[in-house]
Scaffold this motif. Sequence first.
Motif, PDB file in Angstrom:
ATOM      1  N   UNK A  83      12.329 -19.012 -80.363  1.00 21.30           N
ATOM      2  CA  UNK A  83      12.007 -18.389 -79.078  1.00 21.30           C
ATOM      3  C   UNK A  83      13.264 -18.233 -78.230  1.00 21.30           C
ATOM      4  N   UNK A  84      14.126 -19.244 -78.254  1.00 14.59           N
ATOM      5  CA  UNK A  84      15.370 -19.166 -77.489  1.00 14.59           C
ATOM      6  C   UNK A  84      16.206 -17.970 -77.928  1.00 14.59           C
ATOM      7  N   UNK A  85      16.371 -17.808 -79.245  1.00  8.99           N
ATOM      8  CA  UNK A  85      17.210 -16.711 -79.726  1.00  8.99           C
ATOM      9  C   UNK A  85      16.565 -15.354 -79.462  1.00  8.99           C
ATOM     10  N   UNK A  86      15.235 -15.315 -79.426  1.00 14.46           N
ATOM     11  CA  UNK A  86      14.543 -14.077 -79.047  1.00 14.46           C
ATOM     12  C   UNK A  86      14.863 -13.720 -77.592  1.00 14.46           C
ATOM     13  N   UNK A 145      29.681 -27.054 -63.969  1.00 10.68           N
ATOM     14  CA  UNK A 145      30.136 -25.670 -63.775  1.00 10.68           C
ATOM     15  C   UNK A 145      28.983 -24.677 -63.996  1.00 10.68           C
ATOM     16  N   UNK A 146      28.888 -23.716 -63.090  1.00  8.36           N
ATOM     17  CA  UNK A 146      27.807 -22.736 -63.164  1.00  8.36           C
ATOM     18  C   UNK A 146      26.529 -23.194 -62.506  1.00  8.36           C
ATOM     19  N   UNK A 147      26.487 -24.445 -62.041  1.00  7.77           N
ATOM     20  CA  UNK A 147      25.302 -25.001 -61.401  1.00  7.77           C
ATOM     21  C   UNK A 147      25.532 -25.133 -59.887  1.00  7.77           C
ATOM     22  N   UNK A 148      24.535 -24.747 -59.137  1.00  9.64           N
ATOM     23  CA  UNK A 148      24.498 -24.948 -57.696  1.00  9.64           C
ATOM     24  C   UNK A 148      25.808 -24.551 -57.008  1.00  9.64           C
ATOM     25  N   UNK A 149      26.561 -25.530 -56.483  1.00 10.82           N
ATOM     26  CA  UNK A 149      27.760 -25.209 -55.694  1.00 10.82           C
ATOM     27  C   UNK A 149      29.040 -25.120 -56.519  1.00 10.82           C
ATOM     28  N   UNK A 150      28.955 -25.352 -57.819  1.00 15.22           N
ATOM     29  CA  UNK A 150      30.130 -25.202 -58.688  1.00 15.22           C
ATOM     30  C   UNK A 150      30.165 -23.788 -59.256  1.00 15.22           C
ATOM     31  N   UNK A 156      17.723 -20.834 -59.011  1.00 17.72           N
ATOM     32  CA  UNK A 156      18.998 -20.286 -58.523  1.00 17.72           C
ATOM     33  C   UNK A 156      20.059 -20.203 -59.620  1.00 17.72           C
ATOM     34  N   UNK A 157      19.779 -20.813 -60.765  1.00 14.50           N
ATOM     35  CA  UNK A 157      20.762 -20.832 -61.846  1.00 14.50           C
ATOM     36  C   UNK A 157      20.838 -19.468 -62.524  1.00 14.50           C
ATOM     37  N   UNK A 158      22.049 -18.991 -62.747  1.00 15.79           N
ATOM     38  CA  UNK A 158      22.258 -17.737 -63.468  1.00 15.79           C
ATOM     39  C   UNK A 158      21.767 -17.916 -64.904  1.00 15.79           C
ATOM     40  N   UNK A 159      20.915 -17.024 -65.357  1.00 12.02           N
ATOM     41  CA  UNK A 159      20.328 -17.161 -66.687  1.00 12.02           C
ATOM     42  C   UNK A 159      21.384 -17.118 -67.785  1.00 12.02           C
ATOM     43  N   UNK A 160      22.457 -16.360 -67.575  1.00 12.52           N
ATOM     44  CA  UNK A 160      23.532 -16.310 -68.574  1.00 12.52           C
ATOM     45  C   UNK A 160      24.178 -17.682 -68.731  1.00 12.52           C
ATOM     46  N   UNK A 161      24.344 -18.404 -67.618  1.00 16.23           N
ATOM     47  CA  UNK A 161      24.905 -19.752 -67.664  1.00 16.23           C
ATOM     48  C   UNK A 161      23.981 -20.662 -68.474  1.00 16.23           C
ATOM     49  N   UNK A 162      22.690 -20.588 -68.176  1.00 12.90           N
ATOM     50  CA  UNK A 162      21.727 -21.437 -68.885  1.00 12.90           C
ATOM     51  C   UNK A 162      21.723 -21.133 -70.382  1.00 12.90           C
ATOM     52  N   UNK A 163      21.647 -19.858 -70.739  1.00 10.75           N
ATOM     53  CA  UNK A 163      21.588 -19.466 -72.149  1.00 10.75           C
ATOM     54  C   UNK A 163      22.836 -19.929 -72.894  1.00 10.75           C
ATOM     55  N   UNK A 164      23.996 -19.722 -72.279  1.00  9.84           N
ATOM     56  CA  UNK A 164      25.257 -20.094 -72.934  1.00  9.84           C
ATOM     57  C   UNK A 164      25.356 -21.598 -73.142  1.00  9.84           C
ATOM     58  N   UNK A 165      25.029 -22.373 -72.102  1.00 12.82           N
ATOM     59  CA  UNK A 165      25.108 -23.832 -72.223  1.00 12.82           C
ATOM     60  C   UNK A 165      24.016 -24.379 -73.133  1.00 12.82           C
ATOM     61  N   UNK A 199      31.755 -19.494 -58.290  1.00 15.94           N
ATOM     62  CA  UNK A 199      31.425 -18.857 -59.569  1.00 15.94           C
ATOM     63  C   UNK A 199      32.280 -19.408 -60.708  1.00 15.94           C
ATOM     64  N   UNK A 200      31.779 -19.276 -61.934  1.00 12.16           N
ATOM     65  CA  UNK A 200      32.567 -19.656 -63.105  1.00 12.16           C
ATOM     66  C   UNK A 200      33.632 -18.579 -63.294  1.00 12.16           C
ATOM     67  N   UNK A 201      34.882 -18.997 -63.274  1.00 11.52           N
ATOM     68  CA  UNK A 201      35.986 -18.034 -63.347  1.00 11.52           C
ATOM     69  C   UNK A 201      35.995 -17.273 -64.665  1.00 11.52           C
ATOM     70  N   UNK A 202      35.745 -17.985 -65.750  1.00 12.39           N
ATOM     71  CA  UNK A 202      35.775 -17.386 -67.086  1.00 12.39           C
ATOM     72  C   UNK A 202      34.510 -17.821 -67.821  1.00 12.39           C
ATOM     73  N   UNK A 203      33.581 -16.895 -68.036  1.00 14.06           N
ATOM     74  CA  UNK A 203      32.295 -17.247 -68.653  1.00 14.06           C
ATOM     75  C   UNK A 203      32.446 -17.736 -70.095  1.00 14.06           C
ATOM     76  N   UNK A 204      33.603 -17.461 -70.709  1.00 17.25           N
ATOM     77  CA  UNK A 204      33.823 -17.980 -72.062  1.00 17.25           C
ATOM     78  C   UNK A 204      34.101 -19.477 -72.030  1.00 17.25           C
ATOM     79  N   UNK A 205      34.334 -20.022 -70.823  1.00 19.60           N
ATOM     80  CA  UNK A 205      34.600 -21.447 -70.665  1.00 19.60           C
ATOM     81  C   UNK A 205      33.339 -22.226 -70.286  1.00 19.60           C
ATOM     82  N   UNK A 206      32.210 -21.798 -70.799  1.00 18.77           N
ATOM     83  CA  UNK A 206      30.970 -22.564 -70.667  1.00 18.77           C
ATOM     84  C   UNK A 206      30.760 -23.299 -71.988  1.00 18.77           C
TER      85      UNK A 206
END
Length: 293
Positions: free
Chosen positions: A146-149, A62-67, A203-212, A69-76
């Motif tokens: 660095x990640x949390x920064x 979910x949140x990657x490539x063809x999966x 192409x990955x949404x940075x919010x998806x990456x950070x959350x996961x 949009x993520x319907x609810x970002x809290x579900x990452x």
Amino acid sequence: MLTTPKTTGSFESFDGTPIYYEVRGEGEPLILIYGIACIMNHWHHQIEYFSHKYKVITFDLRGHQKSNPVTDMSQLTMEALAKDVFALMKHLEIKQAHFAGHSFGAPIMLKAYDEKPEAFASMIFINGFARNPIKGMFGLDVIEPFFYFVKEQYEKQPYMWNTLWKLAVDNPMSVYIAALAGGFNLRVSHIKDIEVYLRGVARLNLEVFITLFEELMEYNGESVLENIKVPALIISGEKDMVTPLRFQYHFKETIKHSEFVLVPYGSHCTQLDFPDYTNLKMEKFLKEVSSKK
């Protein structure tokens, strides 16, 4: 070798997020799970090899490539990723399958096994981990701070950081940086595979990456390792700097009746570095599992 025809599709998971998948071949189901910010191309050698004997199933997290949009970002979450696996199996009418997970695919498998062990015929871990692999990565304790920064700065200026993300990843130097970090062995991996991977990352949404990524750091599947009762194969790249050998040895020591394979000169993407050797070890393992049924 002839290319096996594929069937593609998409279905709505438990929260309405579309999950894209591909199916090739016939036989016992083999579900391949890639790592965070990765793409199906990471498995292309295994897809081609095993689809002549197994029903090989790949899908986008979910949140990657063809999966998207993520319907609810809290579900990452790890729970959501495990639910997606079971939703995929239900959609394809599969009750039990062999599983192979690379990197972050390993904790996804562990979470899913913890929820529904009867869905697993066997488990193959390739350069995986059961708990936070970031502490001490590359022999340093700088990745997590660095990640949390970056997370803090992203929350202040998401558009700017998404732009920087794409610029940083989608450039020629990224190939060599990824290799130097232990992600690939440039002597044996095809540059094209690394370039395809980096375009997917861009192409990955940075919010998806950070959350996961935060989920990755917080997850602890140590107790699951101790309770695994199905056959397990652990494959480790000798030169993997992302999830070093100590993680793989720990899998071997903790999972009862597991097998361990060390791939000399293998990087974090051992299945891309040395596909023939990796495939033969996987095939031998799967044959032995099937013969004992």
